[in-house]
Design an enzyme around this catalytic site. Structure first.
Site, PDB file in Angstrom:
ATOM      1  N   HIS A  37      15.523  -4.320  21.134  1.00 30.25           N
ATOM      2  CA  HIS A  37      13.534  -5.253  20.961  1.00 30.25           C
ATOM      3  C   HIS A  37      13.198  -4.615  20.516  1.00 30.25           C
ATOM      4  O   HIS A  37      11.716  -4.170  20.250  1.00 30.25           O
ATOM      5  CB  HIS A  37      13.397  -5.742  23.060  1.00 30.25           C
ATOM      6  CG  HIS A  37      14.046  -7.570  23.484  1.00 30.25           C
ATOM      7  ND1 HIS A  37      14.999  -6.962  23.458  1.00 30.25           N
ATOM      8  CD2 HIS A  37      13.808  -8.507  22.424  1.00 30.25           C
ATOM      9  CE1 HIS A  37      15.442  -8.220  24.108  1.00 30.25           C
ATOM     10  NE2 HIS A  37      15.117  -9.309  22.647  1.00 30.25           N
ATOM     11  N   LYS A 149      19.451  -9.794  13.943  1.00 34.75           N
ATOM     12  CA  LYS A 149      20.855 -10.473  14.523  1.00 34.75           C
ATOM     13  C   LYS A 149      20.823 -11.925  14.560  1.00 34.75           C
ATOM     14  O   LYS A 149      21.808 -12.594  14.333  1.00 34.75           O
ATOM     15  CB  LYS A 149      20.957  -9.704  16.077  1.00 34.75           C
ATOM     16  CG  LYS A 149      21.885 -10.160  16.772  1.00 34.75           C
ATOM     17  CD  LYS A 149      21.847  -9.972  18.252  1.00 34.75           C
ATOM     18  CE  LYS A 149      22.691 -11.736  18.731  1.00 34.75           C
ATOM     19  NZ  LYS A 149      21.946 -12.216  19.406  1.00 34.75           N
TER      20      LYS A 149
END
Ligand code: PAF
Length: 282
Positions: A37, A149
Site C-alpha cells: 500500500h 496484484k
C-alpha cells in the site's frame, strides 16, 4: 496529515488544494496497510502534488460467509504509516458517509468482471465498482493508483474510469512481494505457519510459466498446466484457477499475444491467495 471522516471535511481540504491549482492523487485502500500500500502512496506522490488515501472496509464487496467482520483493522498503525509515507489527507468515512441513507445506486462493469474472481466471488466487482465510483465522486482526483496484484480489479477500474468519463488517470503499481515471492496482502495475516510455508508455490508456478513463455511457449493450455503442476506439488495449496486473459478486457485467450495477464487463485486452508503475471507477448 489531515484526517477527515465527513464529506464536508474532505471537500473543504481538497477544494482548497484544487483552487490553488494542485494536482490530486488518490489511493483507495481497505486499511491494514503493508509495504505494498505504501508503494501506491509513493507512486501517487510522483504523479500529483497532494495525495489523499482512503481507508474503508467496504461491506458491499464482501459476499455472505466472506471475511468482512474479521478483516484486519489497524487504524492507528495505518495513520502513522501514511503520515510517514507523506500522505496529505487520510479519509476514513463511516458506511453512511459513503452510502447515505436511501442510496441504491450500483455500478456494474460488465466485461472485465466476468469469470475468475467474478465467478468465485459473485457480486464482488459490483461492490468494488460502486465504492470506487463513490470515492472518485467525493475526492475527484486527477490520478488514482491501484495495485497490479488485483489484476482483474485493475481492469474493472480502468473500464469504469473510461466508460463513465471520470477524467481520472488510472496508474498501476507493481506487486510488492515478501523475500520468498509471496505477494503482500492484508489477508496474509490469516495464514498459519504451515500455510505460510506453502504459499510461495503460487508465485513459483507463475515464475515457471514466465520461463516457459520466455522460451517460446504460446499455448494457454500448456502455460496454465505448468502452474497447475507446481501448485499440485504443494499439498498445502489448492488451486482455484489459472487462466490466460487479455489485460484490458480479461477475455480468455487460447494463444498468448499482446498484453496478457496470467491470474491465479489458490486456497491455503481457508485463506484465498491471488496473484498474477503480466507481460507483453510479441
Ligand atoms: O483493493 C482494495 O483494497 C479495494 O478493493 C478497494 C479498491 C479499496 C475498494 O474497496
Amino acid at each position: 496529515m489531515i484526517e477527515a471522516t465527513t464529506e464536508r471535511e474532505l471537500r473543504h481540504a481538497v477544494g482548497k488544494w484544487r483552487a490553488a491549482g494542485e494536482r490530486i492523487g488518490f489511493v483507495p485502500t481497505m486499511g491494514a496497510l503493508h509495504a505494498g500500500h505504501l508503494s501506491l502512496v509513493e507512486l501517487a506522490r510522483k504523479h500529483a502534488s497532494r495525495v489523499v488515501t482512503s481507508v474503508f472496509v467496504n461491506p458491499m464487496q464482501f459476499g455472505a460467509g466472506e471475511d468482512f467482520t474479521r478483516y484486519p483493522r489497524t487504524p492507528e498503525a495505518d495513520a502513522a504509516a501514511l503520515a510517514a509515507a507523506g500522505c496529505d489527507l487520510l479519509f476514513v468515512p463511516a458506511v453512511d458517509v459513503l452510502y447515505p441513507p436511501g442510496s441504491s445506486t450500483r455500478v456494474r462493469v460488465e466485461e472485465p468482471s466476468r469469470g475468475l474472481e467474478g465467478d468465485c466471488r459473485p457480486g464482488h466487482f459490483e461492490g468494488v465498482a460502486t465504492v470506487v465510483a463513490a470515492l472518485f465522486g467525493l475526492v475527484r482526483p486527477e490520478v488514482a493508483v491501484f495495485g497490479e496484484k488485483d489484476a482483474q480489479q485493475l481492469a474493472v477500474v480502468r473500464a469504469l474510469a473510461r466508460d463513465l468519463h471520470f477524467g481520472i488517470d488510472i496508474v498501476a503499481a507493481p506487486t510488492v512481494r515478501e523475500s520468498d515471492g509471496l505477494a503482500m496482502s492484508s489477508r496474509n495475516v490469516y495464514l498459519s505457519p504451515d500455510e505460510r510455508r506453502a504459499a510461495p508455490a503460487l508465485y513459483q508456478g507463475l515464475e515457471a510459466a514466465r520461463a516457459a513463455i520466455a522460451a517460446g511457449e504460446r499455448s494457454s493450455a500448456a502455460v496454465t498446466a505448468i502452474v497447475r503442476a507446481r501448485v499440485a506439488a504443494e499439498p498445502g495449496l489448492e488451486l482455484e484457477y489459472a487462466a490466460l486473459v487479455a489485460a484490458d478486457s480479461f477475455r480468455p485467450l487460447e494463444r498468448l499475444a499482446g498484453e496478457v495477464v496470467l491470474p491465479v487463485a489458490a486456497r491455503a486452508g481457508t485463506t484465498r491467495l491471488i496473484d498474477n503475471l503480466r507481460l507483453r507477448v510479441d
